[in-house]
Every structure is written in C-alpha cells, then in structure tokens.
Motif scaffolding. Structure first.
Motif, PDB file in Angstrom:
ATOM      1  N   HIS A   1     -35.785   3.633  -8.171  1.00  0.00           N
ATOM      2  CA  HIS A   1     -34.979   2.967  -7.144  1.00  0.00           C
ATOM      3  C   HIS A   1     -35.533   1.603  -6.741  1.00  0.00           C
ATOM      4  CE1 HIS A   1     -33.755   1.892  -3.036  1.00  0.00           C
ATOM      5  NE2 HIS A   1     -32.574   2.343  -3.429  1.00  0.00           N
ATOM      6  N   ASP A   2     -36.862   1.524  -6.542  1.00  0.00           N
ATOM      7  CA  ASP A   2     -37.459   0.280  -6.052  1.00  0.00           C
ATOM      8  C   ASP A   2     -37.893  -0.585  -7.228  1.00  0.00           C
ATOM      9  OD1 ASP A   2     -37.221   1.830  -3.784  1.00  0.00           O
ATOM     10  OD2 ASP A   2     -39.386   2.027  -3.424  1.00  0.00           O
ATOM     11  N   ASN A   3     -37.983  -1.901  -6.988  1.00  0.00           N
ATOM     12  CA  ASN A   3     -38.513  -2.751  -8.067  1.00  0.00           C
ATOM     13  C   ASN A   3     -40.028  -2.602  -8.201  1.00  0.00           C
ATOM     14  OD1 ASN A   3     -39.186  -4.095  -5.720  1.00  0.00           O
ATOM     15  ND2 ASN A   3     -38.619  -6.116  -6.463  1.00  0.00           N
ATOM     16  N   LYS A   4     -40.653  -2.012  -7.164  1.00  0.00           N
ATOM     17  CA  LYS A   4     -42.088  -1.702  -7.215  1.00  0.00           C
ATOM     18  C   LYS A   4     -42.275  -0.188  -7.309  1.00  0.00           C
ATOM     19  CE  LYS A   4     -44.193  -5.534  -4.775  1.00  0.00           C
ATOM     20  NZ  LYS A   4     -44.990  -5.903  -3.595  1.00  0.00           N
ATOM     21  N   ILE A   5     -43.433   0.230  -7.811  1.00  0.00           N
ATOM     22  CA  ILE A   5     -43.643   1.662  -7.999  1.00  0.00           C
ATOM     23  C   ILE A   5     -44.479   2.284  -6.883  1.00  0.00           C
ATOM     24  CG2 ILE A   5     -43.356   1.490 -10.495  1.00  0.00           C
ATOM     25  CD1 ILE A   5     -46.405   1.673 -10.782  1.00  0.00           C
ATOM     26  N   ASP A   6     -44.843   1.477  -5.891  1.00  0.00           N
ATOM     27  CA  ASP A   6     -45.769   1.931  -4.849  1.00  0.00           C
ATOM     28  C   ASP A   6     -45.282   3.158  -4.072  1.00  0.00           C
ATOM     29  OD1 ASP A   6     -45.968  -0.894  -5.525  1.00  0.00           O
ATOM     30  OD2 ASP A   6     -47.631  -0.938  -4.097  1.00  0.00           O
ATOM     31  N   ARG A   7     -44.020   3.162  -3.667  1.00  0.00           N
ATOM     32  CA  ARG A   7     -43.532   4.239  -2.793  1.00  0.00           C
ATOM     33  C   ARG A   7     -43.406   5.573  -3.520  1.00  0.00           C
ATOM     34  NH1 ARG A   7     -38.528   6.444  -1.885  1.00  0.00           N
ATOM     35  NH2 ARG A   7     -37.520   4.873  -3.201  1.00  0.00           N
ATOM     36  N   THR A   8     -42.990   5.552  -4.765  1.00  0.00           N
ATOM     37  CA  THR A   8     -42.633   6.809  -5.427  1.00  0.00           C
ATOM     38  C   THR A   8     -43.677   7.311  -6.423  1.00  0.00           C
ATOM     39  OG1 THR A   8     -41.371   5.546  -7.055  1.00  0.00           O
ATOM     40  CG2 THR A   8     -40.135   6.467  -5.201  1.00  0.00           C
ATOM     41  N   SER A   9     -44.710   6.499  -6.673  1.00  0.00           N
ATOM     42  CA  SER A   9     -45.659   6.916  -7.720  1.00  0.00           C
ATOM     43  C   SER A   9     -47.104   6.795  -7.244  1.00  0.00           C
ATOM     44  CB  SER A   9     -45.471   6.060  -8.973  1.00  0.00           C
ATOM     45  OG  SER A   9     -46.192   4.849  -8.850  1.00  0.00           O
ATOM     46  N   THR A  10     -48.003   7.155  -8.146  1.00  0.00           N
ATOM     47  CA  THR A  10     -49.433   7.014  -7.845  1.00  0.00           C
ATOM     48  C   THR A  10     -49.936   5.620  -8.213  1.00  0.00           C
ATOM     49  OG1 THR A  10     -49.822   8.034 -10.013  1.00  0.00           O
ATOM     50  CG2 THR A  10     -49.991   9.470  -8.078  1.00  0.00           C
ATOM     51  N   GLY A  11     -49.059   4.775  -8.730  1.00  0.00           N
ATOM     52  CA  GLY A  11     -49.453   3.421  -9.111  1.00  0.00           C
ATOM     53  C   GLY A  11     -48.990   2.395  -8.105  1.00  0.00           C
ATOM     54  N   SER A  12     -49.112   1.118  -8.476  1.00  0.00           N
ATOM     55  CA  SER A  12     -48.628   0.053  -7.593  1.00  0.00           C
ATOM     56  C   SER A  12     -48.191  -1.152  -8.425  1.00  0.00           C
ATOM     57  CB  SER A  12     -49.711  -0.356  -6.599  1.00  0.00           C
ATOM     58  OG  SER A  12     -50.786  -0.949  -7.289  1.00  0.00           O
ATOM     59  N   GLY A  13     -47.382  -1.976  -7.807  1.00  0.00           N
ATOM     60  CA  GLY A  13     -46.936  -3.207  -8.462  1.00  0.00           C
ATOM     61  C   GLY A  13     -45.496  -3.134  -8.945  1.00  0.00           C
ATOM     62  N   LEU A  14     -45.076  -4.268  -9.493  1.00  0.00           N
ATOM     63  CA  LEU A  14     -43.689  -4.384  -9.971  1.00  0.00           C
ATOM     64  C   LEU A  14     -43.486  -3.657 -11.294  1.00  0.00           C
ATOM     65  CD1 LEU A  14     -43.195  -8.227  -9.351  1.00  0.00           C
ATOM     66  CD2 LEU A  14     -41.893  -6.391  -8.218  1.00  0.00           C
TER      67      LEU A  14
ATOM     68  N   ASN B   1     -43.570  11.297  -6.038  1.00  0.00           N
ATOM     69  CA  ASN B   1     -43.074  10.877  -4.725  1.00  0.00           C
ATOM     70  C   ASN B   1     -43.568  11.790  -3.596  1.00  0.00           C
ATOM     71  OD1 ASN B   1     -41.622   9.365  -2.899  1.00  0.00           O
ATOM     72  ND2 ASN B   1     -39.677  10.371  -3.306  1.00  0.00           N
ATOM     73  N   SER B   2     -44.851  12.080  -3.644  1.00  0.00           N
ATOM     74  CA  SER B   2     -45.511  12.907  -2.617  1.00  0.00           C
ATOM     75  C   SER B   2     -45.018  14.347  -2.573  1.00  0.00           C
ATOM     76  CB  SER B   2     -45.375  12.284  -1.212  1.00  0.00           C
ATOM     77  OG  SER B   2     -45.790  10.953  -1.240  1.00  0.00           O
ATOM     78  N   MET B   3     -44.268  14.791  -3.574  1.00  0.00           N
ATOM     79  CA  MET B   3     -43.873  16.206  -3.629  1.00  0.00           C
ATOM     80  C   MET B   3     -44.903  16.904  -4.514  1.00  0.00           C
ATOM     81  SD  MET B   3     -39.735  16.233  -4.027  1.00  0.00           S
ATOM     82  CE  MET B   3     -38.615  15.705  -2.757  1.00  0.00           C
ATOM     83  N   ASP B   4     -45.874  17.538  -3.895  1.00  0.00           N
ATOM     84  CA  ASP B   4     -47.042  18.046  -4.631  1.00  0.00           C
ATOM     85  C   ASP B   4     -46.693  19.016  -5.755  1.00  0.00           C
ATOM     86  OD1 ASP B   4     -48.582  16.456  -3.093  1.00  0.00           O
ATOM     87  OD2 ASP B   4     -49.235  18.041  -1.707  1.00  0.00           O
ATOM     88  N   ALA B   5     -45.644  19.771  -5.575  1.00  0.00           N
ATOM     89  CA  ALA B   5     -45.260  20.747  -6.607  1.00  0.00           C
ATOM     90  C   ALA B   5     -44.858  20.054  -7.915  1.00  0.00           C
ATOM     91  CB  ALA B   5     -44.098  21.595  -6.094  1.00  0.00           C
ATOM     92  N   TYR B   6     -44.620  18.739  -7.849  1.00  0.00           N
ATOM     93  CA  TYR B   6     -44.143  18.013  -9.038  1.00  0.00           C
ATOM     94  C   TYR B   6     -45.171  17.006  -9.554  1.00  0.00           C
ATOM     95  CZ  TYR B   6     -39.535  19.983  -8.211  1.00  0.00           C
ATOM     96  OH  TYR B   6     -38.477  20.838  -8.059  1.00  0.00           O
ATOM     97  N   GLU B   7     -46.438  17.243  -9.268  1.00  0.00           N
ATOM     98  CA  GLU B   7     -47.476  16.316  -9.736  1.00  0.00           C
ATOM     99  C   GLU B   7     -47.379  16.131 -11.251  1.00  0.00           C
ATOM    100  OE1 GLU B   7     -51.557  15.772  -7.225  1.00  0.00           O
ATOM    101  OE2 GLU B   7     -50.954  17.799  -7.776  1.00  0.00           O
ATOM    102  N   ASN B   8     -47.736  14.953 -11.718  1.00  0.00           N
ATOM    103  CA  ASN B   8     -47.691  14.590 -13.139  1.00  0.00           C
ATOM    104  C   ASN B   8     -46.277  14.497 -13.693  1.00  0.00           C
ATOM    105  OD1 ASN B   8     -50.523  14.534 -13.257  1.00  0.00           O
ATOM    106  ND2 ASN B   8     -50.539  16.774 -13.423  1.00  0.00           N
ATOM    107  N   THR B   9     -45.354  14.062 -12.859  1.00  0.00           N
ATOM    108  CA  THR B   9     -43.989  13.809 -13.335  1.00  0.00           C
ATOM    109  C   THR B   9     -43.885  12.335 -13.746  1.00  0.00           C
ATOM    110  OG1 THR B   9     -43.086  15.455 -11.816  1.00  0.00           O
ATOM    111  CG2 THR B   9     -41.549  13.812 -12.679  1.00  0.00           C
TER     112      THR B   9
END
Ligand code: G3P
Ligand code: CA
Length: 250
Positions: free
Chosen positions: A56-69, A85-93
């Motif tokens: 959704h976002d042009n950056k990956i900061d909010r939904t992933s474990t990474g950061s940047g565009l 996206n902070s849903m622990d049951a889905y780690e490594n998606t």
C-alpha cells in the motif's frame, strides 16, 4: 464482465482479508478466497529492478521489518524482510509480486482490483501485460487516485475496465467518468452522500459504483440497498453475512 449494475453487490476484499491477515500479502488474498469474496483489491509499485510488487505505501516501514522506499530496493532486497505488519502469527511473510497473486487467484475465479499507486508511467502497461500472461485480463479492474494512470491503461486497450478513485463529494461524477470511458467510479463510502440518485445516474450510463472501504454493517447495508455494484471491505466475511441476512447476496 460479471454481475453488477442493479444486481446484488460484489464483495471485494480490501488488501485481501486484511482485518485478519497482513494486508496485501498472499495469506490475506488466500483468506479472502476462503471467505468466498468475489474479488480482492490490492496496491502496486515497481521495485528498483522493475518488478511489480503489492504494497500500500511507497515505503516499507509501516508494514514490514525493513525501511525505505520500495523503488530503492530490488525484489531480492525486499524479500529479506517480513511483511507481517505486526501480526505475529504471520512472521516471515514476504512481499508478494503481482505475478504471485495472479498465480494464486487464477484458479479461484476471483477478480482483482489493481490500484495503481505509483506514478511511474511504465507501470500501467506492465500490469496489463502481466494480466494477459496469467490469463487474468477479463478479471482485472484498474483503479487509481492518479487518473493519468487510467488513461495509460486505455492506451494499451480502451476496453479494459478502469475506475477513478476519489474521496470527495464530486458533482456529476458520471460526466467525469464518461469523458474517458471509465467503467466504474470508486468513491469513498462517505462521498456522494450515499445517494441512490447518483448511483442511478451512473447506472443509466453503464457506469458501476464501487465503494471503499466499507466494514461497518450499517454502511454496507445502506450502500447495498442504494444499489452499489461492489463493496471493498477489510472484512469480507462480515459484508457477506450482512448481505445474506438482507437477502442481497447472490
Ligand atoms: O481502492 C480503494 C482504497 O484502497 C483506496 O484507498 O488508501 O486504502 O489505497 P487506500
Ligand atoms: Ca488501495
């Protein structure tokens, strides 16, 4: 095209069944199919190495474990991060490519509403090519807040269904949509003052009205009764239940 225009509304899962699984990931799209949604909505960008990815976002900061565009990362680099996206049951998606989503949904019959987020002028034609490659061209609907992207889709094929997204109370939206042959309009559910009159005017011109993002049962019911064509929702199970209870589900 499939059922719409004065039949019961379609239910499209917004970023997949994103109330229950990480938005814009394969688990969320899989869940939408399991919940019997009619389709999914998703957002697309191009990576640094020109792969179409779903986010959704042009950056990956909010939904992933990474950061940047996204545009500063190659697909391989993005794959190093989890998009749970902070849903622990889905780690490594991992972040999905649009190709992977088509591969997943092609056998299901679900439609895909591709929202073109990036302003990269190459992206619309690339999306159209990909849909063709996966035999999805009759099941993909293109929308964007950046309306020039929709013209670019029509440069590929003027019969492809495109829909301008907007959140304001436009007057005479059917006139605007008609100027470039849009198949539908995609207003925010609070726009158009939920007017059945506006939906009727659009329908008279063959233009569908698909609202986002409708999770509240009361709003879902109001829009369905007003004759909308699709409801884009984070909770496809709730929308289907509401429509079924009201006798508005086919
Ligand atoms: O396509 C409908 C809706 O997704 C538009 O808003 O911000 O959720 O992409 P957004
Ligand atoms: Ca979207």
């Amino acid at each position: 095209m499939e059922k719409t225009l004065n039949t019961s509304p379609l239910v499209w899962a917004h970023r997949g069944a994103s109330a229950y699984a990480p938005e814009n990931t394969l688990p969320a799209f899989r869940l939408a199919a399991e919940m019997h949604a009619d389709g999914v909505e998703l957002d697309v960008y191009l990576t640094k190495d020109d792969q179409i990815v779903v986010c959704h976002d042009n950056k990956i900061d909010r939904t992933s474990t990474g950061s940047g565009l996204i545009s500063d990362h190659t697909l391989a680099e993005l794959r190093a991060y989890s998009f749970h996206n902070s849903m622990d049951a889905y780690e490594n998606t991992p972040i999905p490519t649009l190709a992977e989503v088509y591969e997943l949904l092609a056998p299901t019959g679900l439609s895909v509403n591709v929202e073109i987020k990036s302003h990269d002028s190459r992206l619309p034609a690339m999306c159209c090519d990909l849909a063709k490659r996966y035999g999805m061209e009759d099941r993909v609907y293109y929308s964007s807040f950046y309306h020039p992207a929709l013209l670019a889709v029509h440069d590929v094929d003027p019969y492809l269904p495109v829909a301008p997204l907007f959140s304001d109370n436009l007057v005479y939206p059917w006139l605007y949509a008609s100027t470039f042959g849009a198949q539908a309009i995609h207003p925010h559910h609070g726009a158009l003052r939920l007017s059945p009159e506006i939906i009727r005017e659009c329908h008279m011109r063959g233009i569908r009205v698909n609202f986002w993002t409708c999770d509240d049962p009361e709003i879902i019911l109001t829009l369905a009764k007003a004759g909308c064509d699709a409801l884009i929702t984070n909770k496809p199970d709730v929308a289907i239940e509401v429509l079924k209870n009201a006798g508005l589900y086919n």
